[in-house]
Design a protein around this motif. Sequence first.
Motif, short mmCIF file in Angstrom:
data_model
loop_
_atom_site.label_atom_id
_atom_site.label_comp_id
_atom_site.label_asym_id
_atom_site.label_seq_id
_atom_site.Cartn_x
_atom_site.Cartn_y
_atom_site.Cartn_z
N GLY A 126 0.68 -1.29 -0.01
CA GLY A 126 -0.16 -0.05 -0.04
C GLY A 126 0.77 1.27 -0.11
N TYR A 127 2.08 1.19 -0.46
CA TYR A 127 3.04 2.31 -0.46
C TYR A 127 2.13 3.59 -1.37
N ASP A 128 2.35 4.83 -1.43
CA ASP A 128 2.25 5.70 -2.03
C ASP A 128 3.27 5.98 -2.96
N TYR A 129 4.34 5.54 -2.54
CA TYR A 129 5.60 5.86 -3.52
C TYR A 129 6.84 5.02 -3.23
N TYR A 130 7.63 4.80 -4.24
CA TYR A 130 8.71 3.88 -4.08
C TYR A 130 9.67 4.17 -4.91
N ALA A 131 11.10 3.82 -4.44
CA ALA A 131 12.30 4.43 -5.40
C ALA A 131 12.95 3.15 -5.82
N VAL A 132 13.52 2.77 -7.00
CA VAL A 132 14.44 2.04 -7.30
C VAL A 132 15.84 2.67 -7.51
N THR A 133 16.67 2.28 -6.54
CA THR A 133 17.91 2.73 -6.60
C THR A 133 19.15 1.78 -6.58
N ASP A 134 19.10 1.15 -7.73
CA ASP A 134 20.08 0.17 -7.97
C ASP A 134 21.55 0.77 -8.10
N HIS A 135 22.67 -0.14 -7.81
CA HIS A 135 24.00 0.23 -7.55
C HIS A 135 24.61 0.87 -8.79
N GLY A 136 25.29 1.70 -8.92
CA GLY A 136 26.13 1.91 -9.71
C GLY A 136 27.56 1.27 -9.81
N GLU A 137 28.31 1.34 -10.67
CA GLU A 137 29.42 0.58 -10.83
C GLU A 137 30.24 1.29 -9.51
N GLY A 138 31.27 0.36 -9.11
CA GLY A 138 32.45 0.71 -8.26
C GLY A 138 32.54 -0.06 -7.01
N PRO A 139 33.60 0.29 -6.04
CA PRO A 139 33.68 -0.84 -4.96
C PRO A 139 32.79 -0.69 -4.22
N GLY A 140 32.56 -2.00 -3.45
CA GLY A 140 31.65 -2.28 -2.50
C GLY A 140 30.46 -2.82 -2.92
N VAL A 141 30.48 -3.04 -4.31
CA VAL A 141 29.03 -3.65 -4.99
C VAL A 141 29.34 -5.01 -5.05
N PHE A 142 28.47 -5.99 -4.37
CA PHE A 142 28.67 -7.28 -4.51
C PHE A 142 28.79 -7.78 -5.85
N GLY A 143 29.90 -8.67 -6.19
CA GLY A 143 30.03 -9.32 -7.45
C GLY A 143 30.13 -8.43 -8.54
N ASP A 144 30.78 -7.38 -8.44
CA ASP A 144 30.69 -6.20 -9.52
C ASP A 144 29.37 -6.45 -10.36
N THR A 145 28.13 -6.17 -9.71
CA THR A 145 27.00 -6.01 -10.33
C THR A 145 26.48 -4.67 -10.61
N GLY A 146 27.46 -3.64 -10.27
CA GLY A 146 26.68 -2.26 -10.58
C GLY A 146 26.61 -1.95 -11.79
N LEU A 147 25.98 -0.97 -12.37
CA LEU A 147 25.42 -0.72 -13.49
C LEU A 147 26.33 0.47 -14.09
N ALA A 148 26.77 0.49 -15.21
CA ALA A 148 27.32 1.36 -15.97
C ALA A 148 26.33 2.49 -16.43
N ASP A 149 26.94 3.59 -17.07
CA ASP A 149 25.84 4.54 -17.20
C ASP A 149 24.94 4.14 -18.25
N ASP A 150 25.19 3.20 -19.39
CA ASP A 150 24.33 3.00 -20.43
C ASP A 150 23.41 1.99 -19.63
N ASP A 151 23.74 1.27 -18.96
CA ASP A 151 22.79 0.41 -18.03
C ASP A 151 21.60 1.08 -17.46
N VAL A 152 22.12 2.51 -16.65
CA VAL A 152 21.43 2.95 -15.65
C VAL A 152 20.22 3.67 -16.97
N LEU A 153 20.73 4.12 -17.98
CA LEU A 153 19.66 4.74 -18.82
C LEU A 153 18.78 3.62 -19.45
N ASP A 154 19.32 2.47 -19.54
CA ASP A 154 18.25 1.52 -20.00
C ASP A 154 17.28 1.10 -18.84
N GLN A 155 17.69 1.24 -17.69
CA GLN A 155 17.07 0.85 -16.42
C GLN A 155 15.80 1.76 -16.24
#
Length: 583
Positions: free
Chosen positions: A376-405
């Motif tokens: 029943g949320y009024d709003y919700y944010a999708v905030t996946d990781h960008g590339e970089g250290p500390g992201v599990f398994g090197d799964t962060g998104l490059a710029d092009d991936d962010v735009l696709d998402q």
Amino acid sequence: MSRNAEVAERLEEIADLYEAKDVGYKPNMYRRAASNVRDYPEAIEDLAEEGLDAVTEIDQVGDSIGEKIVEYIETGSIERLEELRDEFPVRMQELTSVEGVGPKTAGELYQKLGIQNLDDLEEAARNQEIRELEGFGAKTEENILDHIEFARQAQERDLLGDGRPLADDVKAFLTDVEDVERVEIAGSTRRWRPTIGDIDVLVASDAGESVGEALTEWDRVEETIEIGPTKTSVRASGIRVDLRVVVDEEFGSALQYFTGSADHNITLRNYALRKDLKVNEYGVFDVSDVEDPESGQRVGERLASETEEAVYDALDLPWIPPEIREDRGEVEAAQNDALPDLVTLDDYRGDLHTHTDWSDGDYTLEEMLDAAEERGYDYYAVTDHGEGPGVFGDTGLADDDVLDQLDAVEAEAADRDVEVFTGIETNVDADGNVVEVSDDVLAGVDIVVASPHSGLGEDGGDQTDRLVAAIEHEHVDVLGHPTGRLINDRPAMELDPSELGAAAAEHGVALEINSNPHRLDLWGELVKVAVEEGATVTVNTDAHSPSEFGYTEYGVHTARRGWCEPDDVLNTWDVDEVRDFLG
């Protein structure tokens, strides 16, 4: 509450022990199964009762693991786990709480040096035996020695996230016991402290020993420590549970007393003495005509004891919420009718920091949005990781991936009942730079969460300047889990919450209370200081699966520990107000 987390912990222990044996594929297999069992929406004990076929409906749970799950539910143990424990009689959780020591390292240290626990590890490090092992060296040994004391302290207290569900379970169990009139959770669990020493439960009954005996029959009990008419102690799921039994007439005063904190009670007692009153676990007493008020616990005229509200009222104070009973000015605020109107779970409107399988989440965008709508949320944010250290398994998104998402989120969000914000979580480097995602991309999303994931103060020193620099970045909206701590696993970075709060207020950036029970970052004391400087906080789950939306409860109670009122918490604002804040 289900036993899913309990079963998942046993599967994770099997995974750790297989890793200690250096068995190739099995650790990951058991960890994936454990994750899916923990997140499964149905109670694992109900599935086990239906049989193996029902259990193996869980993704990544095959016949072998399924049989072990059924065995555990039916018998309370797993034969293979006991065999592995015999092969590696080490305190795995204890050893792996030391930074740099994983299950494989713990297994190697046991096989080569006979190290079984923290004492053994410390002795070997001090004797410089570890550096002599191939693949270790002096630096590794020094790092282990530097982190042993923190690990030792971590063993003394359990996570609230482990204790609170167990406390709720024992309360539900005792509620159904015939001789129980009233039951409540007390102690640090009721105050929602991030860690707890044990679970305190208070019962009103005239049959204390009978209630204690009933508790020992609870199916979660592993060991009975003591049993008596006023106190029974057991160990359940690895955590000590202390049951105290009082007469119903004194339940309220006992609940106030055993909730604590000790410092709050001392301040309250001293305040009462100035009014010729005595307050203790048996009630509030008028001792103005008593020659020696310390001559007994129940001397004087009893004014109140049946309810907490009556206890505080007899002291001419309003009821003080348990979360703020930490002697941080709450008694004085109560005297001045200045207690905060604390935020509640009902005020919460949406989550502003979550992940999907586009980065390191476990569920699809569609599944996460479905779950947000169901809540029943009024709003919700999708905030996946960008590339970089500390992201599990090197799964962060490059710029092009962010735009696709962004395109995918906008398409998936169409015609939904929840307003969906596009977003990204990016790393704050050691100099406070928001890195790995270009400014052009950051400018194109609704919300930017900047979080420290690397360089987390291992060398010590105040990190305030670094975090303030991130706050000053023109595109940052939220400073995520600011201290980088993992409770009982990684210490918090040093920072000045007053300076951080002032900077956040000036630049219109929200400071996060990360609700994950392993983080609870920021926590109550720091939140209170930051909010006093004018900062807005945001309570987010950092969820990687729908089940983790349940962490919201921990975050809201942490905000309450920080004296937050609804207006202090971004997630209580309506969608237009949130959009205005995000700019």
